[in-house]
Design a protein around this motif. Structure first.
Motif, PDB file in Angstrom:
ATOM      1  N   ASN A 187      55.534  36.080 -23.610  1.00 28.39           N
ATOM      2  CA  ASN A 187      55.997  36.760 -24.694  1.00 28.39           C
ATOM      3  C   ASN A 187      56.166  38.413 -24.657  1.00 28.39           C
ATOM      4  O   ASN A 187      55.201  38.805 -23.964  1.00 28.39           O
ATOM      5  N   GLU A 188      57.188  38.737 -24.769  1.00 24.60           N
ATOM      6  CA  GLU A 188      57.608  40.371 -24.360  1.00 24.60           C
ATOM      7  C   GLU A 188      56.829  41.229 -24.928  1.00 24.60           C
ATOM      8  O   GLU A 188      56.857  42.415 -24.549  1.00 24.60           O
ATOM      9  N   THR A 189      56.182  40.736 -26.221  1.00 22.66           N
ATOM     10  CA  THR A 189      55.746  42.028 -27.054  1.00 22.66           C
ATOM     11  C   THR A 189      54.160  41.664 -26.991  1.00 22.66           C
ATOM     12  O   THR A 189      53.628  40.660 -27.144  1.00 22.66           O
ATOM     13  N   PRO A 190      53.502  42.563 -26.143  1.00 16.63           N
ATOM     14  CA  PRO A 190      51.865  42.338 -26.482  1.00 16.63           C
ATOM     15  C   PRO A 190      51.164  42.359 -27.537  1.00 16.63           C
ATOM     16  O   PRO A 190      51.694  42.793 -28.271  1.00 16.63           O
ATOM     17  N   SER A 191      50.035  41.647 -27.628  1.00 16.56           N
ATOM     18  CA  SER A 191      49.270  41.358 -28.566  1.00 16.56           C
ATOM     19  C   SER A 191      48.511  43.053 -28.586  1.00 16.56           C
ATOM     20  O   SER A 191      48.374  43.704 -27.789  1.00 16.56           O
ATOM     21  N   SER A 192      48.297  43.369 -29.786  1.00 19.76           N
ATOM     22  CA  SER A 192      47.403  44.428 -30.018  1.00 19.76           C
ATOM     23  C   SER A 192      46.022  44.211 -29.540  1.00 19.76           C
ATOM     24  O   SER A 192      45.380  43.145 -29.275  1.00 19.76           O
ATOM     25  N   SER A 193      44.754  45.375 -29.743  1.00 24.01           N
ATOM     26  CA  SER A 193      43.593  45.132 -29.497  1.00 24.01           C
ATOM     27  C   SER A 193      42.832  44.230 -30.414  1.00 24.01           C
ATOM     28  O   SER A 193      42.625  44.520 -31.409  1.00 24.01           O
ATOM     29  N   TRP A 194      42.458  43.147 -29.835  1.00 23.42           N
ATOM     30  CA  TRP A 194      42.053  42.124 -30.714  1.00 23.42           C
ATOM     31  C   TRP A 194      40.476  41.637 -30.320  1.00 23.42           C
ATOM     32  O   TRP A 194      39.651  40.988 -30.925  1.00 23.42           O
ATOM     33  N   VAL A 195      40.055  42.175 -29.339  1.00 24.08           N
ATOM     34  CA  VAL A 195      38.888  41.504 -28.715  1.00 24.08           C
ATOM     35  C   VAL A 195      37.658  42.379 -29.332  1.00 24.08           C
ATOM     36  O   VAL A 195      37.726  43.691 -29.177  1.00 24.08           O
ATOM     37  N   THR A 196      36.826  41.794 -30.045  1.00 22.45           N
ATOM     38  CA  THR A 196      35.539  42.527 -30.809  1.00 22.45           C
ATOM     39  C   THR A 196      35.069  43.527 -29.766  1.00 22.45           C
ATOM     40  O   THR A 196      34.578  43.081 -28.801  1.00 22.45           O
ATOM     41  N   GLY A 197      34.728  44.610 -30.080  1.00 22.83           N
ATOM     42  CA  GLY A 197      34.256  45.632 -29.367  1.00 22.83           C
ATOM     43  C   GLY A 197      34.979  46.452 -28.397  1.00 22.83           C
ATOM     44  O   GLY A 197      34.334  47.392 -27.850  1.00 22.83           O
ATOM     45  N   THR A 198      36.329  46.212 -28.342  1.00 25.71           N
ATOM     46  CA  THR A 198      37.052  46.971 -27.330  1.00 25.71           C
ATOM     47  C   THR A 198      37.162  48.591 -27.850  1.00 25.71           C
ATOM     48  O   THR A 198      36.813  49.317 -26.849  1.00 25.71           O
ATOM     49  N   ASN A 199      37.321  48.895 -29.138  1.00 30.54           N
ATOM     50  CA  ASN A 199      37.519  49.978 -29.366  1.00 30.54           C
ATOM     51  C   ASN A 199      36.214  50.980 -29.328  1.00 30.54           C
ATOM     52  O   ASN A 199      35.985  52.198 -28.964  1.00 30.54           O
ATOM     53  N   LEU A 200      34.980  50.129 -29.068  1.00 30.86           N
ATOM     54  CA  LEU A 200      33.622  50.853 -28.950  1.00 30.86           C
ATOM     55  C   LEU A 200      33.496  51.276 -27.574  1.00 30.86           C
ATOM     56  O   LEU A 200      32.398  52.106 -26.985  1.00 30.86           O
ATOM     57  N   LEU A 201      34.268  50.603 -26.736  1.00 32.24           N
ATOM     58  CA  LEU A 201      34.312  51.071 -25.279  1.00 32.24           C
ATOM     59  C   LEU A 201      34.596  52.351 -24.901  1.00 32.24           C
ATOM     60  O   LEU A 201      34.406  52.815 -23.701  1.00 32.24           O
ATOM     61  N   ASP A 202      35.490  52.876 -25.878  1.00 33.24           N
ATOM     62  CA  ASP A 202      36.143  54.263 -25.477  1.00 33.24           C
ATOM     63  C   ASP A 202      35.020  55.444 -25.615  1.00 33.24           C
ATOM     64  O   ASP A 202      35.480  56.484 -25.393  1.00 33.24           O
ATOM     65  N   THR A 203      34.061  55.173 -26.457  1.00 31.42           N
ATOM     66  CA  THR A 203      32.957  56.335 -26.528  1.00 31.42           C
ATOM     67  C   THR A 203      32.272  56.502 -25.061  1.00 31.42           C
ATOM     68  O   THR A 203      31.695  55.662 -24.487  1.00 31.42           O
ATOM     69  N   PRO A 204      32.288  57.810 -24.782  1.00 33.02           N
ATOM     70  CA  PRO A 204      32.166  57.905 -23.289  1.00 33.02           C
ATOM     71  C   PRO A 204      30.219  57.923 -23.465  1.00 33.02           C
ATOM     72  O   PRO A 204      29.530  58.353 -24.526  1.00 33.02           O
ATOM     73  N   SER A 205      29.740  57.463 -22.274  1.00 36.01           N
ATOM     74  CA  SER A 205      28.261  57.448 -22.120  1.00 36.01           C
ATOM     75  C   SER A 205      27.862  58.614 -21.160  1.00 36.01           C
ATOM     76  O   SER A 205      28.322  58.426 -20.058  1.00 36.01           O
ATOM     77  N   THR A 206      27.261  59.359 -21.518  1.00 38.17           N
ATOM     78  CA  THR A 206      26.679  60.531 -20.655  1.00 38.17           C
ATOM     79  C   THR A 206      25.231  60.693 -20.722  1.00 38.17           C
ATOM     80  O   THR A 206      24.499  60.154 -21.539  1.00 38.17           O
ATOM     81  N   PRO A 207      24.822  61.210 -19.742  1.00 39.71           N
ATOM     82  CA  PRO A 207      23.225  61.152 -19.449  1.00 39.71           C
ATOM     83  C   PRO A 207      22.784  62.166 -20.205  1.00 39.71           C
ATOM     84  O   PRO A 207      23.297  63.078 -20.884  1.00 39.71           O
ATOM     85  N   LEU A 208      21.403  61.853 -20.758  1.00 39.61           N
ATOM     86  CA  LEU A 208      20.642  62.614 -21.672  1.00 39.61           C
ATOM     87  C   LEU A 208      20.588  64.089 -20.819  1.00 39.61           C
ATOM     88  O   LEU A 208      20.128  64.314 -19.770  1.00 39.61           O
ATOM     89  N   PRO A 209      20.761  65.233 -21.671  1.00 37.96           N
ATOM     90  CA  PRO A 209      20.414  66.511 -20.908  1.00 37.96           C
ATOM     91  C   PRO A 209      19.123  66.817 -20.635  1.00 37.96           C
ATOM     92  O   PRO A 209      18.268  66.521 -21.330  1.00 37.96           O
ATOM     93  N   GLU A 210      18.888  67.565 -19.326  1.00 39.05           N
ATOM     94  CA  GLU A 210      17.682  67.428 -18.833  1.00 39.05           C
ATOM     95  C   GLU A 210      17.175  69.127 -19.354  1.00 39.05           C
ATOM     96  O   GLU A 210      18.129  69.959 -19.566  1.00 39.05           O
ATOM     97  N   ILE A 211      15.841  69.172 -19.516  1.00 41.74           N
ATOM     98  CA  ILE A 211      15.307  70.424 -20.147  1.00 41.74           C
ATOM     99  C   ILE A 211      15.030  71.478 -18.614  1.00 41.74           C
ATOM    100  O   ILE A 211      14.342  70.942 -17.932  1.00 41.74           O
TER     101      ILE A 211
END
Length: 331
Positions: free
Chosen positions: A156-180
């Motif tokens: 199919n020439e037109t791709p599906s949209s983002s449909w897998v549950t949780g995909t949008n949550l993967l965009d949140t960057p994961s960064t280390p906790l800042p050290e004191i």
């Protein structure tokens, strides 16, 4: 009783489009082929809507793999960029080929249909074992049918949209906790807490009364009911996390953190209920979860099914993203 058909409008809705493509009827017919297999599985037993949704979701996956684009590829590529593997939960062997059909992919799609984050209330989430025998068996059966029809499946020439549950949550960057560091400007609450604890970031208080005493005598808060976080007066077993960002307070979770200076640690309770930190929104600030996992002081937390400890500890960041949603804070 004859099975009600899956309609084109359901297929289009799953793809988030209104225009019918040349290959759509083929995939709709394929959904009709796999629906009887799904109905024979105990996984969605007695739930006609869930069975049809599973058939459609698996066909969208099949469509995406054939086209090598769409929502499945978005999920797979994004997941790989974060975790250096294409899927959670499954040990991928050399036989796993990205952009091809794989039993593990199908099993994961089925898992997302059986496992969902909280809907309206924090307790309205669903957990399912990704290694459940019924799930694995159904995944293998669907894989076999897809493999038999792989060469016939149209692109199919037109791709599906983002449909897998949780995909949008993967965009949140994961960064280390800042050290004191010596240069870190700490709040007075954090300064006083670390001085009181001899530098230990986590402090533990059994009762609200103990917590209030700490607020007044150590943090020098005003000794009035409105100043002492009265919303917490019916809670107990508090954890305070003094860190470079500020001071976090988490009620009702101290039993899960294994540290020598925590008198409330309870391994049995941690094993039985500790998974709620990762699945029940609002149970615990995410930075405290991240600190606990990073320091290895949540050793007994486990999901409530066989191999739940290994599954949680190997996949805790994804599980937290998937279930905590906006409560997941990676920065």
């Amino acid at each position: 009783m004859k099975t009600a058909p899956i309609f084109m409008k359901q297929w289009l809705a799953a793809n988030k489009r209104t225009r019918i493509l040349s290959g759509d009827q083929w995939y709709l017919d394929f959904a009709a082929k796999i629906l009887p297999i799904i109905k024979l599985s105990p996984l969605f037993e007695g739930d006609d809507n869930a069975q049809k949704n599973a058939a459609i979701s698996l066909c969208v996956y099949f469509q995406d793999v054939i086209a090598r684009t769409g929502g499945w590829k978005i999920f797979s590529d994004t997941y790989h960029s974060l975790y250096n593997t294409y899927l959670p939960f499954y040990q991928l062997s050399d036989s796993y080929i990205p952009d091809e059909i794989n039993p593990e992919d199908i099993a994961f799609v089925l898992w997302t249909l059986k496992s969902h984050p909280a809907l309206n209330e924090p307790d309205e989430y669903a957990l399912h074992n990704p290694h459940d025998k019924g799930l694995s068996t159904l995944a293998q059966e669907i894989y076999k049918l897809m493999d038999e029809n792989f060469e016939e499946a149209p692109i199919n020439e037109t791709p599906s949209s983002s449909w897998v549950t949780g995909t949008n949550l993967l965009d949140t960057p994961s960064t280390p906790l800042p050290e004191i560091t010596p240069e870190t400007r700490l709040s007075k609450n954090v300064e006083y807490s670390l001085e009181y604890s001899s530098g230990k970031p986590l402090l533990y208080f059994t009762t609200y009364k103990e917590l209030c005493k700490f607020f007044v005598e150590v943090l020098k808060w005003e000794d009035t009911p409105s100043s002492l976080l009265p919303d917490l007066q019916h809670n107990k077993e508090f954890v305070i996390y003094a860190n470079a960002k500020g001071m976090l307070i988490a009620p009702d979770v101290a039993a899960y953190f294994r540290e020598a200076h925590n008198p409330m640690y309870n391994a049995e309770r941690a094993a039985a209920k500790g998974y709620e930190l990762f699945c029940r929104p609002g149970t615990c600030p995410f930075d405290l979860i991240k600190y606990g996992m990073g320091q290895g002081i949540l050793p007994e937390v486990q999901l409530p099914f066989p191999d739940g400890k290994e599954i949680l500890h190997k996949n805790w960041d994804f599980i937290a993203r998937y279930y905590l949603c906006e409560y997941y804070e990676g920065d």
